[in-house]
Design an enzyme around this catalytic site. Structure first.
Site, PDB file in Angstrom:
ATOM      1  N   GLU A  25      -8.948   2.366  -3.291  1.00 14.21           N
ATOM      2  CA  GLU A  25      -8.422   1.465  -4.233  1.00 14.21           C
ATOM      3  C   GLU A  25      -8.454   2.245  -5.771  1.00 14.21           C
ATOM      4  OE1 GLU A  25      -9.688  -2.855  -3.030  1.00 14.21           O
ATOM      5  OE2 GLU A  25     -11.269  -1.531  -4.088  1.00 14.21           O
ATOM      6  N   HIS A  43       8.387   9.819  -6.921  1.00 17.30           N
ATOM      7  CA  HIS A  43       6.995  10.104  -7.363  1.00 17.30           C
ATOM      8  C   HIS A  43       6.461   8.622  -7.405  1.00 17.30           C
ATOM      9  CE1 HIS A  43       8.727   9.207 -11.223  1.00 17.30           C
ATOM     10  NE2 HIS A  43       7.886   8.809 -11.577  1.00 17.30           N
ATOM     11  N   GLU A  68       2.435  10.401 -11.335  1.00 17.21           N
ATOM     12  CA  GLU A  68       2.395  10.300 -12.711  1.00 17.21           C
ATOM     13  C   GLU A  68       1.322   9.219 -13.221  1.00 17.21           C
ATOM     14  OE1 GLU A  68       5.749   8.143 -16.074  1.00 17.21           O
ATOM     15  OE2 GLU A  68       6.179   8.230 -13.627  1.00 17.21           O
ATOM     16  N   HIS A 124       0.766  -1.345   0.053  1.00 20.62           N
ATOM     17  CA  HIS A 124       0.043  -0.017   0.022  1.00 20.62           C
ATOM     18  C   HIS A 124       0.728   1.432   0.018  1.00 20.62           C
ATOM     19  CE1 HIS A 124       0.824  -0.254   4.321  1.00 20.62           C
ATOM     20  NE2 HIS A 124       0.620   1.405   4.273  1.00 20.62           N
TER      21      HIS A 124
END
Length: 135
Positions: A45, A66, A111, A11
């Site tokens: 999610e 990032h 991104e 996560h």
């Protein structure tokens, strides 16, 4: 035999300064699904990604660190347009594959990228950067 190692991302937790604003950004701009929310956090999610937003102080980093998200190739133009109209772009794409580099409301660098490790390695085999060595 190689030692046991990590198998992927479990996560990601991002500290945010305004939980409601961030939940709206990740839900409405990026299309994440809100799974739970409480006074100081939220779980969302995005495909197999589990994202935790945690209320607290934050500071955006000045480096290239990032998080990159994937999407279906057919969805990239629509999602990229939604992102560029709802978020600030922080970097022009100079890498292999289509990408949009953008900031969330707290300045976390994100991104949206089309491609995978195989396509990146193929690109570098064709145009290797200085010192490139595939193992």
């Amino acid at each position: 035999m190689a030692p046991a190692g990590v198998t992927g991302v479990n996560h990601i937790t991002l500290v945010v300064t305004d939980l409601s604003r961030s939940v709206l950004f990740y839900r409405d701009v990026l299309g994440c699904r809100v799974r739970a929310q409480w006074a100081r956090g939220a779980y969302l999610e995005a495909g197999s990604l589990w994202l935790c937003l945690e209320l607290g102080p934050t500071a955006a980093s000045a480096d290239d660190t990032h998080i990159a998200f994937s999407c279906a190739r057919a969805e990239f133009p629509t999602l990229a347009a939604r992102i560029t109209s709802g978020a600030r772009v922080w970097k022009d794409n100079r890498s292999e594959g289509d990408s949009v580099y953008f900031l969330d409301p707290d300045g976390h660098k994100l991104e949206l990228h089309l491609g995978d490790l195989a396509s990146r390695l193929a690109h570098y085999r064709d145009a290797p950067p200085n010192g490139f060595c595939e193992i």
